[in-house]
Design a protein around this motif. Sequence first.
Motif, PDB file in Angstrom:
ATOM      1  N   GLU A  71       0.830  -1.207   0.000  1.00  0.00           N
ATOM      2  CA  GLU A  71       0.000   0.000   0.000  1.00  0.00           C
ATOM      3  C   GLU A  71       0.863   1.256   0.000  1.00  0.00           C
ATOM      4  O   GLU A  71       0.543   2.245  -0.670  1.00  0.00           O
ATOM      5  N   GLU A  72       1.965   1.197   0.742  1.00  0.00           N
ATOM      6  CA  GLU A  72       2.883   2.339   0.760  1.00  0.00           C
ATOM      7  C   GLU A  72       3.506   2.537  -0.626  1.00  0.00           C
ATOM      8  O   GLU A  72       3.649   3.671  -1.103  1.00  0.00           O
ATOM      9  N   ALA A  73       3.866   1.436  -1.277  1.00  0.00           N
ATOM     10  CA  ALA A  73       4.427   1.519  -2.628  1.00  0.00           C
ATOM     11  C   ALA A  73       3.402   2.076  -3.604  1.00  0.00           C
ATOM     12  O   ALA A  73       3.756   2.856  -4.508  1.00  0.00           O
ATOM     13  N   ASN A  74       2.148   1.695  -3.447  1.00  0.00           N
ATOM     14  CA  ASN A  74       1.086   2.218  -4.322  1.00  0.00           C
ATOM     15  C   ASN A  74       0.973   3.741  -4.212  1.00  0.00           C
ATOM     16  O   ASN A  74       0.725   4.436  -5.204  1.00  0.00           O
ATOM     17  N   GLY A  80       3.876   9.576  -8.525  1.00  0.00           N
ATOM     18  CA  GLY A  80       4.893   9.671  -9.563  1.00  0.00           C
ATOM     19  C   GLY A  80       6.305   9.367  -9.113  1.00  0.00           C
ATOM     20  O   GLY A  80       7.265   9.598  -9.854  1.00  0.00           O
ATOM     21  N   ARG A  81       6.460   8.799  -7.933  1.00  0.00           N
ATOM     22  CA  ARG A  81       7.787   8.445  -7.425  1.00  0.00           C
ATOM     23  C   ARG A  81       8.034   6.957  -7.725  1.00  0.00           C
ATOM     24  O   ARG A  81       7.996   6.091  -6.863  1.00  0.00           O
ATOM     25  N   TYR A  82       8.275   6.696  -8.997  1.00  0.00           N
ATOM     26  CA  TYR A  82       8.277   5.320  -9.491  1.00  0.00           C
ATOM     27  C   TYR A  82       9.485   4.517  -9.000  1.00  0.00           C
ATOM     28  O   TYR A  82       9.370   3.321  -8.749  1.00  0.00           O
ATOM     29  N   GLN A  83      10.640   5.167  -8.865  1.00  0.00           N
ATOM     30  CA  GLN A  83      11.824   4.447  -8.414  1.00  0.00           C
ATOM     31  C   GLN A  83      11.659   3.986  -6.965  1.00  0.00           C
ATOM     32  O   GLN A  83      11.981   2.837  -6.625  1.00  0.00           O
ATOM     33  N   LEU A  88      10.092  -0.578  -2.952  1.00  0.00           N
ATOM     34  CA  LEU A  88       9.168  -1.166  -1.975  1.00  0.00           C
ATOM     35  C   LEU A  88       8.487  -2.411  -2.535  1.00  0.00           C
ATOM     36  O   LEU A  88       8.282  -3.389  -1.811  1.00  0.00           O
ATOM     37  N   TYR A  89       8.157  -2.388  -3.801  1.00  0.00           N
ATOM     38  CA  TYR A  89       7.536  -3.578  -4.407  1.00  0.00           C
ATOM     39  C   TYR A  89       8.492  -4.771  -4.356  1.00  0.00           C
ATOM     40  O   TYR A  89       8.079  -5.906  -4.088  1.00  0.00           O
TER      41      TYR A  89
END
Length: 287
Positions: A71-74, A80-83, A88-89
């Motif tokens: 959820e935090e990664a989502n 827009g903080r994809y890196q 986290l994923y």
Amino acid sequence: MNSLQVFTDALSDGNLNVQIKRKNQTNDNLEDATASDLNVLSTKTKIAETAHLLAQLSPEEKIVWASSTKEEANKYFTNGRYQEAMQLYVQCLAAADFSASRSNGDNQSNKSNNIDALVLPVVCNLAACSIQLKDWKKAASFCNQALALRPQCAKALYRRGIALLEIDEYDAALESWDTLNKLLSVDVVMPLSEQESLRIPGLIRQAKLGKQRQREHAKRQQLSLQKAFSSSPTKKSKNKESSVESTVELMSLREILSYIYFSILNFFANLLTGWKSPTKKMNSKQE
């Protein structure tokens, strides 16, 4: 406090300058680490710390931790903080081998639920992050991993098509979307959103146009190569023919001139012969 933080604090207390180097695999020289190298190092360190943390958790606690981290990664992805989201994923996947039950039947069921509830969404989200970062090959690789787990995963088929389209693999992209369109609604895993479904016809048209341009470009290249290889021998043969013709003309001219020359010589030779013979007769008479 983690070990990396302790190490950093210890260095900051003294007057030490730290440089991180990487070994060149070709010549074994030490080179300055790039931002990408540092990012990989940071990710590996975090994964190692995550694995250490998970080893101390029960299966149920691992489920809670993985769901919270996803959820935090989502949220990072939405902002827009994809890196950061990718990091986290990846950490979520460290908890993918947990088992909430010790019985074989329940264990198998739990692993299946683990794939559908955690692993598959996380891998598909890694593909989505890679697409946003325009890392098309990595995106396609993540999609292939998701499809190896669940061949009916709609989001993996959809995103793989997008990634393949961007690297000009039009046939493979069309094949992904064709497979997606043939899926029965009851068999679909991770169905597409309405917006994603509406994009598919346009993406298919784009792939078909790209494929047509690719064919036309290949045809133009083939024609140019044929012209290049066919024109050179023709020019050479024409040059040879012209040189032969000029040689023949030159030989004919020489033959004519030589004929005239020898004719003139014969003419004068005959004159001289005719002139000398009466003289000899006269001398003979005088004697």
